[in-house]
Design an enzyme around this catalytic site. Structure first.
Site, PDB file in Angstrom:
ATOM      1  N   VAL A  77     -41.607   9.857  72.503  1.00 13.58           N
ATOM      2  CA  VAL A  77     -41.765  11.290  72.262  1.00 13.58           C
ATOM      3  C   VAL A  77     -42.956  11.500  71.340  1.00 13.58           C
ATOM      4  O   VAL A  77     -43.085  10.838  70.308  1.00 13.58           O
ATOM      5  CB  VAL A  77     -40.493  11.892  71.641  1.00 13.58           C
ATOM      6  CG1 VAL A  77     -40.721  13.340  71.220  1.00 13.58           C
ATOM      7  CG2 VAL A  77     -39.338  11.804  72.635  1.00 13.58           C
ATOM      8  N   GLU A 169     -28.133  -9.022  51.545  1.00 13.28           N
ATOM      9  CA  GLU A 169     -27.592  -9.798  52.657  1.00 13.28           C
ATOM     10  C   GLU A 169     -28.628 -10.789  53.185  1.00 13.28           C
ATOM     11  O   GLU A 169     -28.299 -11.943  53.496  1.00 13.28           O
ATOM     12  CB  GLU A 169     -27.114  -8.846  53.756  1.00 13.28           C
ATOM     13  CG  GLU A 169     -25.881  -8.055  53.337  1.00 13.28           C
ATOM     14  CD  GLU A 169     -25.492  -6.965  54.321  1.00 13.28           C
ATOM     15  OE1 GLU A 169     -24.306  -6.569  54.323  1.00 13.28           O
ATOM     16  OE2 GLU A 169     -26.367  -6.491  55.079  1.00 13.28           O
TER      17      GLU A 169
END
Length: 431
Positions: A77, A169
């Protein structure tokens, strides 16, 4: 004639809108620049060779194959013509709509230093994850053959910038990869001596968690051998080093987990946005002056019940998608009353290595092994399909029991073709 609904973005929010409109008298056009829906919370596990790409991503067409009213379009887009109600595509085509939903996500933000992008790799797409995985694994391979001690140390130094959930993490998993998985596979280097350095400009890791959980995460990271540098902002990134505070560290691998910027949805529509580019929506998630346009997920900023911005996490995007679908269906029934979005916080979770995690449910706060098991169960539950759930569960149990990560594949080019820290050919942009 059915109402024409266009949904831009096949992430958590966009997919939830399409799901929520099942059975409604609508024709849906589902547009995304990639052909897959991505379970982004586990993207770092692909980057650290714990999971394969197919275990956390699914073709969009397969997810809507039983929905004849849904047309899938693979396209970029480039803008929105709100007056004529057209979604403009990069190839010059356009898609008309009666109602538009923008769920276009976010991209990396380097705080005004976009020149760092080729060296400090962000993590938002599968391409990002496999590029980081290649960079990490190639660093070990090159260190195995390196005869210059200083260069070898740099190759075995991995820097993560940003100590939010993704950074924490990532740091913990890379440390375990180096210390538990790889030592027996190399002959000329001791992979356990690899340095994993986590740099955070703020005073705490996991700043969005309560102090006690943040402190536990910091202690756990240090037990794993991660070097945590707090209160020291990064001031420069190059192909072979990173500068932070008053120090400069030689490294060939920098991973950026410090900030994001929303997609250009606000620019497309010419409406207000915050400093991160997030579109400022009305309480019902519509765009100001455009009740026919909704925006959700990382694209927007909207306040929750405590007057604080709703966090940019998957459960929030899913709730927003469900709310938009409910409004569209109410409008189809002729209902015109206001339906403000009300966010329900379901908890914050972060893993720190394979046996440690922290969970904040508000009144209930968990840490350690129990939190790790609950973290795993929650993530497996939200995966799509029994095959993915079973595959991820088996992989995690295997890692837990044997310290083996089977997804250690160097892809996107041969190792000899790219040098860690010097390959700027991958497209890391996301809009």
């Amino acid at each position: 004639m059915h109402q024409r609904i266009v949904v831009v973005g096949a992430g958590f929010g966009g997919l939830e809108v399409v799901r929520g409109l099942a059975g409604a008298a609508v024709d849906i056009t589902f547009i995304d620049r990639r052909n897959h829906h991505l379970f982004q919370p586990l993207l770092y596990q692909v980057a650290t060779a714990s999971l394969a790409t197919s275990e956390i991503a699914w073709p969009v067409r397969s997810l809507v194959r039983d929905r004849p009213e849904v047309t899938t379009v693979l396209a970029n887009v480039s803008g929105i013509d709100a007056e004529r109600r057209l979604v403009q595509l990069q190839d010059g085509a356009s898609v008309p709509y009666d109602t538009l939903v923008l769920a276009t996500g976010a991209r990396h933000a380097y705080f005004g230093h976009d020149e760092w992008e080729p060296y400090a790799l962000g993590l938002k797409t599968l391409e990002d994850a496999t590029t980081i995985r290649r960079r990490i694994l190639v660093a070990f391979e090159q260190a195995e053959r390196e005869t210059d001690p200083a260069r070898q140390v740099a190759l075995l130094t991995f820097v993560i910038v940003g100590a939010g959930p993704t950074g924490v993490e990532m740091a913990g998993t890379i440390a375990e990869l180096a210390r538990d998985t790889l030592p027996r596979e190399f002959r000329n280097i001791d992979t356990a001596r690899a340095r994993v350095v986590l740099i955070e400009a703020g005073p705490r890791v996991l700043a969005g968690f309560p102090d006690e959980l943040s402190d536990y995460a910091l202690r756990s990271l240090r037990k794993l051998g991660v070097e945590v540098e707090l209160g020291r902002a990064v001031s420069d990134c190059t192909a072979d080093s990173v500068a932070y505070g008053d120090a400069r560290l030689a490294t060939s691998t920098i991973i950026w987990a410090a900030g994001v910027r929303a997609s250009p949805a606000a620019e497309w529509l010419g409406v207000p946005a915050d400093r991160a580019g997030r579109l400022q929506v009305m309480p019902d998630l519509t765009v100001p002056r455009h009740p026919e346009i909704f925006a959700i997920g990382d694209t927007v900023t909207v306040n929750g019940p405590n007057e604080k911005p709703v966090p940019g996490i998957a459960p929030a995007a899913k709730q927003e998608g469900q709310h938009v679908a409910a409004i569209i269906k109410a409008r189809l029934r002729g209902e015109t009353g206001q339906m403000p979005f009300r966010y329900r916080h379901q908890g914050s979770l972060a893993q720190i290595g394979k046996r440690r995690a922290v969970i904040d449910f508000g009144r209930i706060k968990l840490r350690g092994a129990l939190a790790w098991w609950l973290w795993g169960i929650a993530h497996i539950y939200f995966l799509i399909g029994s095959r993915a759930r079973l595959s991820v569960a088996i992989n995690w149990l295997w890692i837990h029991a044997r310290n083996q990560r089977s997804a250690r594949l160097i892809t996107q080019g041969e190792a000899a073709e790219s040098s860690p820290g010097k390959d700027s050919g991958s497209d890391l942009r996301q809009t």
